[in-house]
Design a protein around this motif. Structure first.
Motif, mmCIF file in Angstrom:
data_model
loop_
_atom_site.group_PDB
_atom_site.id
_atom_site.type_symbol
_atom_site.label_atom_id
_atom_site.label_comp_id
_atom_site.label_asym_id
_atom_site.label_seq_id
_atom_site.Cartn_x
_atom_site.Cartn_y
_atom_site.Cartn_z
ATOM 1 N N GLU A 1 30.221 41.350 35.649
ATOM 2 C CA GLU A 1 30.917 41.609 34.393
ATOM 3 C C GLU A 1 32.411 41.376 34.608
ATOM 4 O OE1 GLU A 1 32.665 42.421 31.071
ATOM 5 O OE2 GLU A 1 30.487 42.233 31.178
ATOM 6 N N PRO A 2 33.013 40.409 33.893
ATOM 7 C CA PRO A 2 34.439 40.106 34.101
ATOM 8 C C PRO A 2 35.351 41.311 33.867
ATOM 9 C CG PRO A 2 33.376 38.376 32.824
ATOM 10 C CD PRO A 2 32.388 39.486 32.935
ATOM 11 N N GLY A 3 34.976 42.181 32.937
ATOM 12 C CA GLY A 3 35.802 43.348 32.664
ATOM 13 C C GLY A 3 35.947 44.258 33.871
ATOM 14 N N LEU A 4 34.875 44.395 34.651
ATOM 15 C CA LEU A 4 34.937 45.249 35.847
ATOM 16 C C LEU A 4 35.809 44.595 36.919
ATOM 17 C CD1 LEU A 4 33.849 47.890 37.082
ATOM 18 C CD2 LEU A 4 32.021 46.535 38.118
ATOM 19 N N LEU A 5 35.716 43.287 37.068
ATOM 20 C CA LEU A 5 36.566 42.589 38.023
ATOM 21 C C LEU A 5 38.038 42.733 37.647
ATOM 22 C CD1 LEU A 5 34.420 39.335 38.334
ATOM 23 C CD2 LEU A 5 34.693 41.089 40.096
ATOM 24 N N ALA A 6 38.333 42.577 36.354
ATOM 25 C CA ALA A 6 39.717 42.722 35.896
ATOM 26 C C ALA A 6 40.207 44.149 36.096
ATOM 27 C CB ALA A 6 39.814 42.325 34.417
ATOM 28 N N MET A 7 39.320 45.136 35.877
ATOM 29 C CA MET A 7 39.689 46.534 36.080
ATOM 30 C C MET A 7 40.027 46.798 37.551
ATOM 31 S SD MET A 7 37.500 50.016 35.311
ATOM 32 C CE MET A 7 36.883 49.411 33.740
ATOM 33 N N ALA A 8 39.257 46.205 38.469
ATOM 34 C CA ALA A 8 39.509 46.386 39.899
ATOM 35 C C ALA A 8 40.859 45.787 40.296
ATOM 36 C CB ALA A 8 38.381 45.758 40.708
ATOM 37 N N ILE A 9 41.149 44.599 39.791
ATOM 38 C CA ILE A 9 42.449 43.970 40.071
ATOM 39 C C ILE A 9 43.575 44.825 39.512
ATOM 40 C CG2 ILE A 9 43.890 41.977 39.496
ATOM 41 C CD1 ILE A 9 41.311 40.290 39.659
ATOM 42 N N ASN A 10 43.380 45.332 38.320
ATOM 43 C CA ASN A 10 44.340 46.232 37.677
ATOM 44 C C ASN A 10 44.634 47.421 38.588
ATOM 45 O OD1 ASN A 10 45.403 48.391 36.110
ATOM 46 N ND2 ASN A 10 44.428 47.655 34.245
ATOM 47 N N ALA A 11 43.588 48.055 39.110
ATOM 48 C CA ALA A 11 43.760 49.241 39.943
ATOM 49 C C ALA A 11 44.515 48.921 41.226
ATOM 50 C CB ALA A 11 42.398 49.851 40.265
ATOM 51 N N VAL A 12 44.189 47.793 41.858
ATOM 52 C CA VAL A 12 44.864 47.408 43.107
ATOM 53 C C VAL A 12 46.353 47.178 42.859
ATOM 54 C CG1 VAL A 12 45.038 45.601 44.862
ATOM 55 C CG2 VAL A 12 42.798 46.468 44.187
ATOM 56 N N VAL A 13 46.667 46.454 41.798
ATOM 57 C CA VAL A 13 48.073 46.192 41.469
ATOM 58 C C VAL A 13 48.792 47.495 41.139
ATOM 59 C CG1 VAL A 13 49.622 45.087 39.810
ATOM 60 C CG2 VAL A 13 47.653 43.837 40.712
#
Length: 491
Positions: free
Chosen positions: A454-466
């Protein structure tokens, strides 16, 4: 008969909801009284308010349509709801305590106060309003289908959408959240009655000996439909898709501004926890809804233009008498109107408190309440206009809304877990997350390398790391703001 029953159910509920809300809200003089019911909802009313925002038109028409079109991927409903309430059991009491201690009304209030940054309240408020309007589309698209089933060509889609917007506004314009809670209670009772009636009779309608036999018949017609990836063997709806999509929905669920705001409305954290414990049992209704979608497939149901959103409506229209169709239509009206009214109420209160108030700090409570009501009506107009152009499935709209609001999730979860989380970290994470979600090069990369995720979960993970990285090199919020963070989790 079907029109009479549908309109009667709608009329009684609207009148009852407005009357109940007015009787309980005679002192509705502030935005807080109007938007979160004076923070006094007990266990039962909070139950219906909470469930009312989970069991929407998507829960019935969207899931049934997904089962009709794809089969096993509809199991996503079970996974996402159970995970959502496990997270809600921990998260919602923290939100409640933060709201009670600081007098918060909206989710954006929380971001502004916790991160000691009023400007962050503006940013997150605008993102929240956008996601809410997308979510209202689900209700309006479904309601348009119900109107078509009930009235045929006598009411145009434009007229149906306009009337829907007006009714959503009417539910909460004056009496606020309490009216929506009453409508949600009526809607949930009708939904249970309807599901019982349909589930107890559907086997005989398609020539099956039992509910389980319906799955056997579907498997014989479409081998593999009962296991992932479902009817389309080449689809990316594998177990990885199921896990990542369910996590994306569960992590984003209570971050949606309306559910975040509803958390403030409970009279105690005990009411919240009781709901979180028992609501997953309530989600067993999804099993019967999936059965109905599969039964529609077995029966050879062909909704107009192959629209999966209309599969259940068409099946009931083909197989059941007018009084059942009328009950479905009336319930469908409320499945759209009750949640939609809360979505618009939330958007209106965010606009006043977090977009206008920072620019006009001396805005009175009376003027703020009036402005919230006007904004609610304006957002209803915008939602109607956008929904008329929407052609996607309810599932695709839902996942789009959750992907967008998921960009606020790291800012919420880390706010309660990590004292060092900063406003700069939140906004940088949001920017990075939206780039990973929406940029054409990112979309192409995910589809090529991780097509089942799910692209939304990948984007959420990147968001959290940043967010974590930026927070480590920027100034943390002051001590006054931190009382809404990790300490809010303590009894």
């Amino acid at each position: 008969m079907k029109i009479t029953i549908a309109l009667l159910l709608l009329l009684v509920t609207v009148v009852g909801a407005i009357g109940f809300g007015r009787a309980k809200a005679k002192k509705n003089k502030t935005v807080a009284d109007w938007a979160i019911g004076g923070r006094g909802m007990g266990t039962l009313l909070f139950w219906f308010m909470n469930a009312g925002e989970i069991y929407t038109t998507f829960a019935v028409f969207g899931i049934a349509g997904y089962a009709w079109a794809l089969g096993a991927p509809a199991y996503l409903a079970f996974c996402s709801v159970s995970l959502s309430y496990a997270i809600g059991y921990v998260l919602m009491p923290k939100i409640w305590r933060a709201g009670r201690s600081a007098g918060l009304v909206t989710q954006a209030d929380f971001f502004a106060a916790r991160y000691d940054a009023p400007w962050l309240g503006v940013v997150t408020g605008l993102i929240g309003i956008g996601a809410l309007i997308v979510y209202v589309q689900i209700q309006l698209v479904s309601l348009g289908l119900v109107v078509s089933l009930t009235f045929g060509d006598s009411i145009s889609p434009l007229t149906a959408h306009i009337l829907a917007g007006l009714l959503m506004v009417a539910f909460v314009l004056f009496a606020g959240l309490r009216s929506a809670a009453f409508a949600a209670a009526v809607k949930d009772v009708l939904m249970v009655v309807l599901v019982v009636i349909l589930a107890s009779t559907v086997a005989s309608k398609v020539g099956a000996s039992s509910l389980l036999d319906i799955f056997g018949m579907a498997e014989a017609m479409h081998p593999g439909i009962g296991k992932l990836p479902g009817m389309d063997l080449g689809a990316p709806t594998t177990s990885v898709w199921l896990i990542t999509s369910a996590l994306n929905i569960a992590l984003g669920n209570w971050v949606f501004p309306h559910l975040f705001q509803i958390s403030y409305s409970a009279h105690s954290p005990t009411a919240i926890r009781r709901n979180a414990i028992w609501q997953p049992v309530y989600s067993l209704a999804f099993f019967f809804i999936i059965v109905l979608g599969v039964a529609a497939l077995v029966a050879g149901t062909q909704p107009p233009e192959g629209n999966m959103n209309a599969a259940l409506l068409q099946f009931v229209s083909n197989k059941y008498p007018d009084w059942v169709i009328g009950l479905l239509a009336g319930t469908g009206f409320l499945l759209a109107l009750a949640p939609g009214s809360v979505l618009l109420l939330t958007a209106g209160s965010i606009f006043t408190r977090n977009v206008v108030t920072p620019l006009v700090p001396n805005l009175s409570e009376r003027d703020g309440l009036l402005l919230s009501r006007v904004a609610l009506a304006v957002f209803a107009v915008i939602a109607v206009a956008v929904s008329l152009l929407q052609k996607g499935s309810l599932m695709s709209i839902l996942l789009s809304a959750y992907s967008a609001i998921g960009m606020l999730a790291p800012g919420v979860f880390l706010a309660f877990m990590w004292r060092r989380a900063s406003a700069a970290g939140v906004v940088c994470g949001i920017v990075a997350g939206f780039i990973a979600l929406l940029a054409p090069f990112a979309k192409g990369y995910w589809s090529a390398t991780l097509p089942e995720w799910e692209p939304g979960l990948l984007a959420m993970a990147i968001n959290a790391v940043v967010m974590v990285g930026v927070s480590l090199i920027t100034q943390a919020p002051g001590q006054a703001a931190l009382r809404l963070g990790p300490k809010a989790a303590q009894p």
